[in-house]
Every structure is written in structure tokens, then in C-alpha cells.
Design an enzyme around this catalytic site. Structure first.
Site, PDB file in Angstrom:
ATOM      1  CG  ASP A  14      -6.219   0.492  -1.913  1.00 55.68           C
ATOM      2  OD1 ASP A  14      -5.129   1.079  -1.526  1.00 55.68           O
ATOM      3  OD2 ASP A  14      -5.404  -1.195  -1.013  1.00 55.68           O
TER       4      ASP A  14
ATOM      5  CG  ASP B 160      -3.199   3.865  -2.091  1.00 58.14           C
ATOM      6  OD1 ASP B 160      -3.038   3.044  -3.146  1.00 58.14           O
ATOM      7  OD2 ASP B 160      -3.110   2.922  -0.914  1.00 58.14           O
TER       8      ASP B 160
ATOM      9  CG  ASP C 265      -2.415  -1.168  -3.108  1.00 61.42           C
ATOM     10  OD1 ASP C 265      -2.165   0.356  -2.847  1.00 61.42           O
ATOM     11  OD2 ASP C 265      -3.100  -1.856  -2.677  1.00 61.42           O
TER      12      ASP C 265
ATOM     13  CB  SER D 219      -1.062   0.169   1.012  1.00 60.17           C
ATOM     14  OG  SER D 219      -1.906   1.164   1.140  1.00 60.17           O
TER      15      SER D 219
END
Length: 573
Positions: A303, A299, A301, A146
Site C-alpha cells: 500500500d 512495502d 503489504d 505494513s
């Protein structure tokens, strides 16, 4: 000392990959680093695992990924031949070693006779969730940490519904991982390459088509003069966001070119975290240059999403709670205008998320349900009510900048959120309003809700002990007031009980067990204590309500100052 024995075992292992051998040599004279790398196995928890990249049992590396995947393979084989044939979808983001760890996972699955769908380039976590559902796969894996710093990576596991693995199944997987044996000596037979199916762009358009269903007013895209700056912060979402905004027809989108390419070093940001002001440094420069109305950062990734809105002076960042409130207001107002609010509609939020979202949903005649922190619990509820038909999912969110509008993905989806946020901003601009003016109206209508978060990092063995000691002390020593305000009740999610200071009988809490404590105060404020599930941190969440920003700010500061002082006496290494 066991950690020293393990260090020597790894250091003397003749087949150790050179990159990890070099890492061991680098820390050879640092006893503290050696201890931290080997004092335990990197924990595979209910969401998978996350840790610093490096050699060692308490690090994420080729061998710990192999061990985790071996355990997962054992779980899948136990589910039968059909599960093995349906296989596992694997995606990864832009982080260091993400492609290598993804390939290691695919090879390990194929060595165990399990089909693996492997993305060959970075893709977002929500696209992984979508892909599991679209391919009717049995599970999913995404390699990501993340918004953690560059020296971290992680391994998240998804179930067949596309949501993060539920607690019951996760516990079984954890048992299999723990039984997988010594990470260095797991038999890695030659994988059956025919079982590894490479995914390039085959599913991209299917995901794009699903994303278009997020739109409530498609015509706004081509007619809007809204100016938006977007950055993926060197993550996996850049190409996807650019494609979807182009496809639906927005004409005034400016991209932070310095940050569009995936890069796990995150060279232009102090932290790739859209919750932080510093992540918007380049976006603000582009915003000022192009007189943009709205800045958006996602961010690594893909999500979580943060936004900043043009103000009278510069740009104002919104909190995750504020962005969630704007999205709820826009989506429900549009459904109401069209007469499409379902009688059994429901919005989901976590226990540390603002109550502003709850009162907005109530204003539109929609119910809200609280779940534990972590989007997996929202995904679990979506599946539950999809089966029972008791409630219809309308929106899910958490204060940490994660939102889901449509459930074709079952995890927070920043790409969906970008599309919805841009449309909401375009709609309100047509009405002659900014996002900040809409937020001000919500506060005027419902009260001034304000939230805060404090995090204390405690690394290493002593840090783990300190955090556990704090939670133990809170359960031993009852807190009766915070900042001079009486505590009315306490919810202990580990013991599933709600206790009251006025002597009322203890009530049961019907949520999964979690090592979290929440205090409810006489003035409507609340404080929640929760250890991070992904970092060596203890977190204190706060929520207050008053009639003005100034009063709420004063209340929040008083709570934070007093409570953190109380906690310091318990947070002892």
C-alpha cells in the site's frame, strides 16, 4: 502482580499451542518481557490491532486473533443474516504467521456461521479493499503490519465500502472485541468448512482490469524507453506489479530478483520501509547496472511506495510529499489538457501532509480538503461525496508514501501508484525532463516547501505514560514560540478547537476527535505532535516554506532542534 498471574495462567494452559509455549519458556527469566507481554490486552483500536508476535495478552498470536475475530463475528451477527451471508474477505501479506492468522480468522468466522472468502496466497492490502467491493462482502480483514520490523504483525478491518472501518462502526466492533472474554478460553467449535471459500487467482484479472483505468495515456507504455527498477521488498506486491506492467506493455522494467519472493524475514533489507534509504540498497545496484531512470520500492503489504530518481550523481530519493506533488501535477495537467477537470473535483490530504499539494491543486482550479492522519479518513470522504455528489474524488494522499488515484480501492494503493508514477516519468522523459526537473519547476512556481519528521520510541508501560504525559503537558503549558518564531494559532483535535494567541475567539474544528496538536507559526511554518497509532512512538511533523532550498533547510533544522528540545523536558518516563 496481575501480569505474573496471567503469565502463569498461559504457561499452565494444557492446550496452549507449542509455538507459544516455547515462547513463554524463552522469556521465563526476563521479568521486563513478561510484564510487557501481559500488562494489558493488545489494544484493538479503530484500525484493528498491531503488535509484536508472541505469547501473551499484549502480543499478536492465535488466541488474540481468535478473540478479535470472535468480537468481529458478534458484530456481524448483530447486523443480521444478510451480513453473515455476504461474509468477510480475508487476505494476508508475507509476514511471519500471516497465513496461520488468516486461517484462524476464517475458521473463527465459519464457527460463527459467517461466510469467509480466504486468499490462499499473499495479496496486497489494496487488492483486499478491491475484493470486498467486487464481491459485495460485508467486511474485510487483512493480516499485515505494513512496514514494521519482522517481529510484528497486525489485523486490519475493512467495511463494506472497502475502506478501513469508520470510527463509529469501529467503536462498536471494539466493544464486541472487549466483550469476547478470555482469549485462551473462547469456544472454538468445529468450523463449517463449506462457509470458507478459497480464493486463488479468481479476482486477480478483475483487479488488473481496474488498474488499467489508472492510465491517462496508454500509448506511453509501448513507446517509452524509460528504464525502471522495481522491488516489492520481499512483500506481497511483486507478482501483481510485474503482471500489470507486462500487460500494459512497458518494455524496460528490471526486477530486483533477490527481493521478489514473499519472505517475512526480509533477509536482504535492514527495514522493509520504502521511506528509508537502506530499503533501496539492492534497487540502486540494479539501477546502476541497467542505467535506470527510476527506482521503485513497495512495502510488504503493497500500500505504500517510495521512489528514487537518477540524478547527476547516483540516485536521489523523493519524500512522500514530493512524490505526491509529482502525481498531482501529472494527473491534473493531463486532465486539464483533455478538458476533463470536473468543476467539483477534489483532492484529499492529511493534516500532516505538505501544503505543496494544495497550491498545485489550486493552480489547476481544484479544491483540497484536509483530513486526520490515516487513509481511513480519505476513504470516509470518498464514500460521503459519492453519496452526496457534492465533490468528485480526484486523488488522495498522505506524507507517509500512500496514494490513491482511482477509487475502485478505498485504501492507499501502491500498485495503482506504481502504474501512475511510471507513466508520469515516461511522459516527462518524452518532454526531455526528469522527475527532479519537474519538481524543481514546481518549487520555482509555488515556493520551496520542505517537510520533516522526528520519531521518538518509548516502549513498555513507562513509554505509554511518557507519551501521555507529553500531550497532557502541551495542553497545560501553552507554547508561544518555536525557534524564535511566534505561534499564531494552535489546533487541538482531541478537543476540536482552534485557539489564537492574539486573543481572537476560539473556533470549532469539524474533524473527528484525535489526540493530535498542531501549531501554526507567523512565517507560515507549522509543527504537529501525534502519537503513532501502530508503534510505541511519539511523532513530530514539520512544514516550512521559503524561496530557496537552502533557506527552507535552515528553517527546518532550527524548528526541529528547538522543538525536540522543548519536548524532551515533557517526555519523562
Amino acid at each position: 502482580m496481575r501480569y505474573r498471574q496471567l503469565y502463569d495462567q498461559w504457561n499452565n494452559y494444557t492446550d496452549l499451542e507449542s509455538i507459544w509455549k516455547e515462547n513463554l519458556q524463552f522469556i521465563a527469566k526476563d521479568e521486563k518481557q513478561i510484564e510487557d507481554a501481559f500488562y494489558r490486552d493488545l489494544e484493538f483500536g479503530t484500525g484493528g490491532m498491531r503488535g509484536e508476535i508472541g505469547a501473551g495478552t499484549n502480543r499478536i498470536n492465535t488466541y488474540t486473533v481468535r478473540k478479535a475475530t470472535t468480537g468481529l463475528a458478534s458484530y456481524i451477527k448483530g447486523a443480521g443474516a444478510e451480513a453473515m451471508e455476504r461474509g468477510v474477505v480475508i487476505a494476508y501479506d508475507s509476514r511471519r504467521f500471516s497465513p496461520e492468522f488468516a486461517r484462524e480468522a476464517a475458521n473463527t468466522l465459519a464457527s460463527n456461521g459467517i461466510k469467509a472468502y480466504l486468499y490462499m496466497e499473499p495479496r496486497t492490502t489494496p487488492q483486499l479493499s478491491f475484493s470486498v467491493r467486487h464481491l459485495n462482502a460485508f467486511m474485510g480483514i487483512v493480516i499485515t503490519a505494513s512496514h514494521n520490523p519482522p517481529d510484528y504483525n497486525g489485523y486490519k478491518v475493512y467495511g463494506e465500502d472497502g475502506a478501513q472501518l469508520n470510527l463509529a462502526d469501529a467503536e462498536v466492533v471494539i466493544e464486541h472485541v472487549n466483550d469476547a472474554g478470555d482469549a485462551l478460553h473462547i469456544d472454538q467449535r468445529n468450523p463449517d468448512k463449506e462457509l470458507i471459500i478459497q480464493l486463488d487467482g479468481q479476482l486477480d484479472q478483475a483487479y488488473m482490469d481496474a488498474l488499467k483505468t489508472v492510465q491517462e495515456n496508454e500509448e506511453f507504455a509501448t513507446s517509452s524507453d524509460l528504464k525502471v527498477v522495481f522491488t516489492p521488498l520481499h512483500g506481497a506486491s511483486g507478482t501483481t506489479v510485474q503482471h500489470i506492467l507486462n500487460e500494459v506493455g512497458y518494455n524496460h522494467i528490471y526486477y530486483v530478483e533477490e527481493q521478489m519472493e514473499p519472505d517475512g524475514e526480509f533477509p536482504t533489507v535492514e527495514s522493509p520501509n520504502p521511506e528509508e534509504q537502506s530499503a533501496f540498497e539492492y534497487a540502486i545496484l540494479h539501477g546502476e547496472k541497467n542505467d535506470a531512470d527510476l527506482l521503485i520500492a513497495v512495502d510488504p503489504d503493497g500500500d505504500r511506495v517510495g521512489i528514487a530518481v537518477k540524478a547527476t550523481s547516483g540516485y536521489k530519493l523523493l519524500t512522500g510529499n514530493q512524490t505526491g506533488a509529482i502525481l498531482i501535477e501529472y494527473l491534473l495537467s493531463q486532465l486539464k489538457e483533455k478538458g476533463n477537470i470536473p468543476a467539483n473535483g477534489r483532492v484529499f490530504k492529511t493534516i500532516v501532509t505538505s501544503d505543496l499539494g494544495r497550491v498545485i491543486t489550486e493552480y489547476y482550479g481544484v479544491s483540497t480538503e484536509d483530513v486526520l492522519t490515516g487513509f481511513k479518513f480519505i476513504g470516509e470522504k470518498i464514500k460521503q461525496y459519492e453519496e452526496t455528489k457534492e465533490f468528485q474524488f480526484l486523488f488522495g494522499y498522505e506524507e507517509s508514501y500512500g496514494y490513491l488515484i482511482k477509487d475502485f480501492a478505498r485504501d492507499k494503493d501502491a500498485v495503482q501508484s506504481v502504474l501512475a508514477i511510471v507513466e508520469a516519468a515516461a511522459y516527462y522523459k518524452k518532454q526531455g525532463m526528469t522527475i527532479l526537473q519537474v519538481l524543481a519547476q514546481l518549487y520555482e512556481r509555488h515556493g520551496y516547501y520542505l517537510e520533516g519528521l522526528q520519531s521518538v520510541t518509548k516502549k513498555g508501560v513507562s513509554g505509554v505514560n511518557a507519551i501521555q504525559n507529553l500531550l497532557k503537558q502541551l495542553r497545560t503549558n501553552t507554547i508561544t514560540e518555536i525557534a524564535g518564531i511566534s505561534v499564531l494559532s494552535q489546533e487541538d483535535y482531541l478537543h476540536s478547537e482552534r485557539t489564537f494567541t492574539d486573543g481572537r475567539e476560539t473556533e470549532e474544528i469539524f474533524l473527528p476527535k484525535s489526540n493530535v496538536i498542531k501549531y501554526f507559526l507567523a512565517d507560515g511554518s507549522w509543527v504537529c505532535v501525534r502519537p503513532s497509532g501502530t508503534e510505541p512512538k511519539i511523532k513530530y511533523y514539520y512544514g516550512v516554506l521559503s524561496g530557496s532550498e537552502a533557506e527552507s533547510s535552515e528553517k527546518l533544522k532550527a524548528l526541529q532542534d528547538d522543538f525536540s528540545l522543548k519536548m524532551n523536558q515533557y517526555l519523562i518516563d
